[in-house]
Motif scaffolding. Structure first.
Motif, PDB file in Angstrom:
ATOM      1  N   GLY A  23       1.038  -1.003  -0.194  1.00  0.00           N
ATOM      2  CA  GLY A  23       0.410  -0.583  -0.066  1.00  0.00           C
ATOM      3  C   GLY A  23       0.669   1.486   0.295  1.00  0.00           C
ATOM      4  O   GLY A  23       0.903   2.455  -0.634  1.00  0.00           O
ATOM      5  N   LEU A  24       1.547   1.457   0.723  1.00  0.00           N
ATOM      6  CA  LEU A  24       2.624   2.764   1.100  1.00  0.00           C
ATOM      7  C   LEU A  24       3.447   2.462  -0.291  1.00  0.00           C
ATOM      8  O   LEU A  24       4.104   3.627  -0.482  1.00  0.00           O
ATOM      9  CB  LEU A  24       4.326   2.233   2.221  1.00  0.00           C
ATOM     10  CG  LEU A  24       3.352   2.487   3.262  1.00  0.00           C
ATOM     11  CD1 LEU A  24       4.328   2.622   4.342  1.00  0.00           C
ATOM     12  CD2 LEU A  24       3.402   3.835   3.592  1.00  0.00           C
ATOM     13  N   ALA A  25       4.348   1.552  -1.178  1.00  0.00           N
ATOM     14  CA  ALA A  25       4.725   1.526  -2.312  1.00  0.00           C
ATOM     15  C   ALA A  25       3.942   2.015  -2.739  1.00  0.00           C
ATOM     16  O   ALA A  25       4.487   2.946  -3.941  1.00  0.00           O
ATOM     17  CB  ALA A  25       5.419   0.604  -2.781  1.00  0.00           C
ATOM     18  N   GLN A  26       2.526   1.653  -3.815  1.00  0.00           N
ATOM     19  CA  GLN A  26       1.994   2.067  -4.567  1.00  0.00           C
ATOM     20  C   GLN A  26       1.675   3.397  -4.043  1.00  0.00           C
ATOM     21  O   GLN A  26       1.704   4.453  -5.327  1.00  0.00           O
ATOM     22  CB  GLN A  26       0.561   1.329  -4.786  1.00  0.00           C
ATOM     23  CG  GLN A  26      -0.370   1.695  -5.590  1.00  0.00           C
ATOM     24  CD  GLN A  26      -1.660   0.813  -5.477  1.00  0.00           C
ATOM     25  OE1 GLN A  26      -1.811   0.106  -4.646  1.00  0.00           O
ATOM     26  NE2 GLN A  26      -3.132   0.926  -6.576  1.00  0.00           N
ATOM     27  N   GLY A  27       1.545   4.314  -3.051  1.00  0.00           N
ATOM     28  CA  GLY A  27       1.053   5.488  -3.098  1.00  0.00           C
ATOM     29  C   GLY A  27       2.478   6.241  -3.533  1.00  0.00           C
ATOM     30  O   GLY A  27       2.503   7.618  -4.227  1.00  0.00           O
ATOM     31  N   ILE A  28       3.554   5.999  -2.967  1.00  0.00           N
ATOM     32  CA  ILE A  28       4.500   6.596  -3.079  1.00  0.00           C
ATOM     33  C   ILE A  28       5.474   6.703  -4.210  1.00  0.00           C
ATOM     34  O   ILE A  28       5.524   7.326  -5.145  1.00  0.00           O
ATOM     35  CB  ILE A  28       6.019   5.565  -2.213  1.00  0.00           C
ATOM     36  CG1 ILE A  28       5.934   6.295  -1.029  1.00  0.00           C
ATOM     37  CG2 ILE A  28       7.832   6.414  -2.871  1.00  0.00           C
ATOM     38  CD1 ILE A  28       7.071   5.404  -0.376  1.00  0.00           C
ATOM     39  N   VAL A  29       4.743   5.238  -5.605  1.00  0.00           N
ATOM     40  CA  VAL A  29       5.080   5.650  -7.040  1.00  0.00           C
ATOM     41  C   VAL A  29       4.492   6.340  -7.426  1.00  0.00           C
ATOM     42  O   VAL A  29       4.635   6.578  -8.635  1.00  0.00           O
ATOM     43  CB  VAL A  29       4.947   4.148  -7.143  1.00  0.00           C
ATOM     44  CG1 VAL A  29       5.108   4.115  -8.775  1.00  0.00           C
ATOM     45  CG2 VAL A  29       6.198   2.789  -6.350  1.00  0.00           C
ATOM     46  N   GLU A  59      10.428  -3.650  -8.474  1.00  0.00           N
ATOM     47  CA  GLU A  59       9.457  -4.811  -8.582  1.00  0.00           C
ATOM     48  C   GLU A  59       8.250  -3.692  -8.291  1.00  0.00           C
ATOM     49  O   GLU A  59       6.863  -3.516  -8.225  1.00  0.00           O
ATOM     50  CB  GLU A  59       8.979  -6.314  -8.144  1.00  0.00           C
ATOM     51  CG  GLU A  59      10.608  -6.918  -8.503  1.00  0.00           C
ATOM     52  CD  GLU A  59      10.731  -8.016  -7.272  1.00  0.00           C
ATOM     53  OE1 GLU A  59       9.426  -8.219  -6.557  1.00  0.00           O
ATOM     54  OE2 GLU A  59      11.776  -8.739  -7.449  1.00  0.00           O
ATOM     55  N   TYR A  60       8.286  -3.766  -6.759  1.00  0.00           N
ATOM     56  CA  TYR A  60       6.789  -1.925  -7.007  1.00  0.00           C
ATOM     57  C   TYR A  60       6.222  -1.367  -7.443  1.00  0.00           C
ATOM     58  O   TYR A  60       6.036  -1.244  -8.265  1.00  0.00           O
ATOM     59  CB  TYR A  60       7.104  -1.759  -4.872  1.00  0.00           C
ATOM     60  CG  TYR A  60       6.784  -2.150  -4.055  1.00  0.00           C
ATOM     61  CD1 TYR A  60       5.853  -3.416  -3.855  1.00  0.00           C
ATOM     62  CD2 TYR A  60       7.598  -2.986  -2.777  1.00  0.00           C
ATOM     63  CE1 TYR A  60       5.671  -4.802  -2.962  1.00  0.00           C
ATOM     64  CE2 TYR A  60       7.252  -3.279  -1.934  1.00  0.00           C
ATOM     65  CZ  TYR A  60       6.076  -4.156  -1.698  1.00  0.00           C
ATOM     66  OH  TYR A  60       6.177  -4.723  -0.855  1.00  0.00           O
ATOM     67  N   PHE A  61       8.073  -0.887  -8.417  1.00  0.00           N
ATOM     68  CA  PHE A  61       8.274   0.005  -9.145  1.00  0.00           C
ATOM     69  C   PHE A  61       7.376  -0.249 -10.113  1.00  0.00           C
ATOM     70  O   PHE A  61       6.256   0.479 -10.822  1.00  0.00           O
ATOM     71  CB  PHE A  61       9.402   0.915  -9.394  1.00  0.00           C
ATOM     72  CG  PHE A  61       9.592   1.828 -10.384  1.00  0.00           C
ATOM     73  CD1 PHE A  61       9.020   3.296  -9.646  1.00  0.00           C
ATOM     74  CD2 PHE A  61       9.350   1.897 -11.591  1.00  0.00           C
ATOM     75  CE1 PHE A  61       9.290   4.581 -10.673  1.00  0.00           C
ATOM     76  CE2 PHE A  61       9.443   3.538 -12.400  1.00  0.00           C
ATOM     77  CZ  PHE A  61       9.898   4.381 -12.427  1.00  0.00           C
ATOM     78  N   ALA A  62       7.374  -1.232 -10.692  1.00  0.00           N
ATOM     79  CA  ALA A  62       6.894  -1.723 -12.366  1.00  0.00           C
ATOM     80  C   ALA A  62       5.184  -2.111 -11.937  1.00  0.00           C
ATOM     81  O   ALA A  62       5.079  -1.823 -12.396  1.00  0.00           O
ATOM     82  CB  ALA A  62       8.236  -3.434 -12.699  1.00  0.00           C
ATOM     83  N   MET A  63       5.071  -2.605 -10.774  1.00  0.00           N
ATOM     84  CA  MET A  63       4.175  -2.758 -10.427  1.00  0.00           C
ATOM     85  C   MET A  63       2.390  -1.881 -10.698  1.00  0.00           C
ATOM     86  O   MET A  63       1.634  -1.836 -10.779  1.00  0.00           O
ATOM     87  CB  MET A  63       3.277  -3.490  -8.883  1.00  0.00           C
ATOM     88  CG  MET A  63       2.658  -4.780  -8.560  1.00  0.00           C
ATOM     89  SD  MET A  63       3.276  -5.646  -7.467  1.00  0.00           S
ATOM     90  CE  MET A  63       5.040  -5.975  -6.700  1.00  0.00           C
TER      91      MET A  63
END
Length: 70
Positions: A23-29, A59-63
């Protein structure tokens, strides 16, 4: 070994942590991309904030960036 109950709790905790990280990764990206922050900066921020490896950050960035890793 550890009692089964303890192992189950540890698995749940790990899953929750992963979920929170996602969730945090999605927000940051998404925020970074929306404001034109460079990929390099976004990756650094992910690693710093979430305490994850460069590989996981990519991986998170790509997602969540909608772009494939180049």
């Amino acid at each position: 070994g550890k009692p089964m109950r303890r192992r189950i709790y540890e698995m749940i905790e790990k899953g929750e942590q992963e979920g929170l990280n996602r969730g945090l990764a999605q927000g940051i990206v998404e925020t970074g991309c929306a404001y034109g922050v460079s990929k390099k900066e976004i990756l650094e921020r992910l690693q710093e904030r979430l305490n994850i490896s460069c590989q996981t950050a990519q991986e998170y960035f790509a997602m969540y960036s909608g772009k494939k890793i180049s």
